[in-house]
Motif scaffolding. Structure first.
Motif, PDB file in Angstrom:
ATOM      1  N   ARG A 140       0.813  -1.213   0.000  1.00  0.00           N
ATOM      2  CA  ARG A 140       0.000   0.000   0.000  1.00  0.00           C
ATOM      3  C   ARG A 140       0.848   1.265   0.000  1.00  0.00           C
ATOM      4  NH1 ARG A 140       0.272  -1.525   5.289  1.00  0.00           N
ATOM      5  NH2 ARG A 140       0.673   0.106   6.788  1.00  0.00           N
ATOM      6  N   ALA A 141       2.054   1.200   0.550  1.00  0.00           N
ATOM      7  CA  ALA A 141       2.901   2.386   0.678  1.00  0.00           C
ATOM      8  C   ALA A 141       3.795   2.597  -0.537  1.00  0.00           C
ATOM      9  CB  ALA A 141       3.770   2.259   1.931  1.00  0.00           C
ATOM     10  N   GLN A 142       3.697   1.738  -1.544  1.00  0.00           N
ATOM     11  CA  GLN A 142       4.644   1.797  -2.659  1.00  0.00           C
ATOM     12  C   GLN A 142       4.638   3.140  -3.383  1.00  0.00           C
ATOM     13  OE1 GLN A 142       4.514  -1.488  -5.356  1.00  0.00           O
ATOM     14  NE2 GLN A 142       5.886  -0.534  -6.814  1.00  0.00           N
ATOM     15  N   SER A 143       3.493   3.681  -3.717  1.00  0.00           N
ATOM     16  CA  SER A 143       3.476   4.942  -4.463  1.00  0.00           C
ATOM     17  C   SER A 143       4.020   6.088  -3.609  1.00  0.00           C
ATOM     18  CB  SER A 143       2.079   5.261  -4.972  1.00  0.00           C
ATOM     19  OG  SER A 143       1.196   5.453  -3.893  1.00  0.00           O
ATOM     20  N   LEU A 144       3.675   6.086  -2.321  1.00  0.00           N
ATOM     21  CA  LEU A 144       4.205   7.128  -1.435  1.00  0.00           C
ATOM     22  C   LEU A 144       5.724   7.022  -1.323  1.00  0.00           C
ATOM     23  CD1 LEU A 144       3.834   9.433   0.606  1.00  0.00           C
ATOM     24  CD2 LEU A 144       3.532   7.686   2.366  1.00  0.00           C
ATOM     25  N   VAL A 145       6.219   5.808  -1.159  1.00  0.00           N
ATOM     26  CA  VAL A 145       7.670   5.604  -1.038  1.00  0.00           C
ATOM     27  C   VAL A 145       8.368   6.032  -2.323  1.00  0.00           C
ATOM     28  CG1 VAL A 145       9.477   3.870  -0.765  1.00  0.00           C
ATOM     29  CG2 VAL A 145       7.458   3.795   0.696  1.00  0.00           C
ATOM     30  N   ASN A 146       7.800   5.669  -3.468  1.00  0.00           N
ATOM     31  CA  ASN A 146       8.397   6.083  -4.748  1.00  0.00           C
ATOM     32  C   ASN A 146       8.475   7.605  -4.851  1.00  0.00           C
ATOM     33  OD1 ASN A 146       9.009   3.582  -5.867  1.00  0.00           O
ATOM     34  ND2 ASN A 146       6.968   3.350  -6.748  1.00  0.00           N
ATOM     35  N   ASP A 147       7.482   8.288  -4.324  1.00  0.00           N
ATOM     36  CA  ASP A 147       7.499   9.755  -4.346  1.00  0.00           C
ATOM     37  C   ASP A 147       8.516  10.322  -3.356  1.00  0.00           C
ATOM     38  OD1 ASP A 147       5.534   9.694  -6.259  1.00  0.00           O
ATOM     39  OD2 ASP A 147       3.889  10.114  -4.863  1.00  0.00           O
ATOM     40  N   LEU A 148       8.779   9.610  -2.253  1.00  0.00           N
ATOM     41  CA  LEU A 148       9.712  10.093  -1.237  1.00  0.00           C
ATOM     42  C   LEU A 148      11.180   9.835  -1.574  1.00  0.00           C
ATOM     43  CD1 LEU A 148       7.967   9.166   2.133  1.00  0.00           C
ATOM     44  CD2 LEU A 148       8.379  11.437   1.200  1.00  0.00           C
ATOM     45  N   LEU A 149      11.469   8.854  -2.429  1.00  0.00           N
ATOM     46  CA  LEU A 149      12.867   8.488  -2.702  1.00  0.00           C
ATOM     47  C   LEU A 149      13.721   9.644  -3.234  1.00  0.00           C
ATOM     48  CD1 LEU A 149      12.597   4.839  -4.057  1.00  0.00           C
ATOM     49  CD2 LEU A 149      13.203   5.626  -1.768  1.00  0.00           C
ATOM     50  N   PRO A 150      13.243  10.455  -4.175  1.00  0.00           N
ATOM     51  CA  PRO A 150      14.068  11.594  -4.605  1.00  0.00           C
ATOM     52  C   PRO A 150      14.356  12.575  -3.466  1.00  0.00           C
ATOM     53  CG  PRO A 150      12.334  11.184  -6.198  1.00  0.00           C
ATOM     54  CD  PRO A 150      12.057  10.318  -5.008  1.00  0.00           C
TER      55      PRO A 150
END
Length: 182
Positions: free
Chosen positions: A76-86
């Motif tokens: 469930r957190a994948q899209s949020l994590v992808n946005d936070l990585l940069p």
């Protein structure tokens, strides 16, 4: 032979003909009934097969929905994590700057606290950094952007990491960008 005997014989013959005719009609009716029974049995068999296929399809549908729900819950957190990585990458670059005065040191210290908080929150969700330097190159976890030949290092070993890679539980979110020894 007398007339009565002849009449009697004719009546018996007629009775036998009537019986044979009735038997033939009964056999025809029985044959038609057997054909109808065979037809109905075929229809029943076809209906049973359709019901079994529908039940199997429904069971497969339920299994797919359950797996999709489990996957959605797990990742469930994948899209949020992808946005936070940069943003996480920028924090790491900012923390590598040398502080020259006390004011800069305190700002870097505050940034480090925020960075650690974000990393800790990501760990709670199952996000892990992918190990890179000094390990065997794995194309599932690493993206080779450079290859060099160093005699003192083993072949196919990651020598340097240019950008961290991350995985969420068992799914790679971003492979690590690395330099590999040939």
């Amino acid at each position: 032979m007398e007339e009565n005997d002849v009449v009697e014989t004719i009546e018996q013959a007629e009775a036998e003909l009537v019986e044979e005719s009735e038997i033939e009609e009964s056999q025809d009716e029985l044959s038609k009934a057997n054909e109808r029974i065979a037809e109905l049995e075929a229809k029943l068999s076809d209906a049973e097969n359709r019901i079994l296929r529908n039940q199997a399809d429904f069971e497969n549908y339920k299994r797919r929905v359950r797996l999709d729900q489990e996957s959605a819950t797990t990742y469930r957190a994948q899209s949020l994590v992808n946005d936070l990585l940069p943003a996480l990458d920028n924090f790491e670059r900012a923390l590598q700057v040398e502080a020259k005065d006390e004011h800069s040191k305190s700002i870097l210290q505050g940034m480090d606290m925020v960075y650690r908080g974000i990393v800790e929150a990501l760990k709670k969700e199952g996000v892990e950094a992918i190990e890179s330097v000094g390990v065997q190159f794995d194309p599932h976890f690493h993206q080779a952007v450079m290859q060099v030949e160093e005699a003192d290092a083993e072949s196919n070993i990651v020598l340097e990491e240019f950008q961290k890679g991350y995985k969420l539980k068992d799914r790679v979110l971003r492979p690590a960008m690395v330099k590999v020894n040939q």
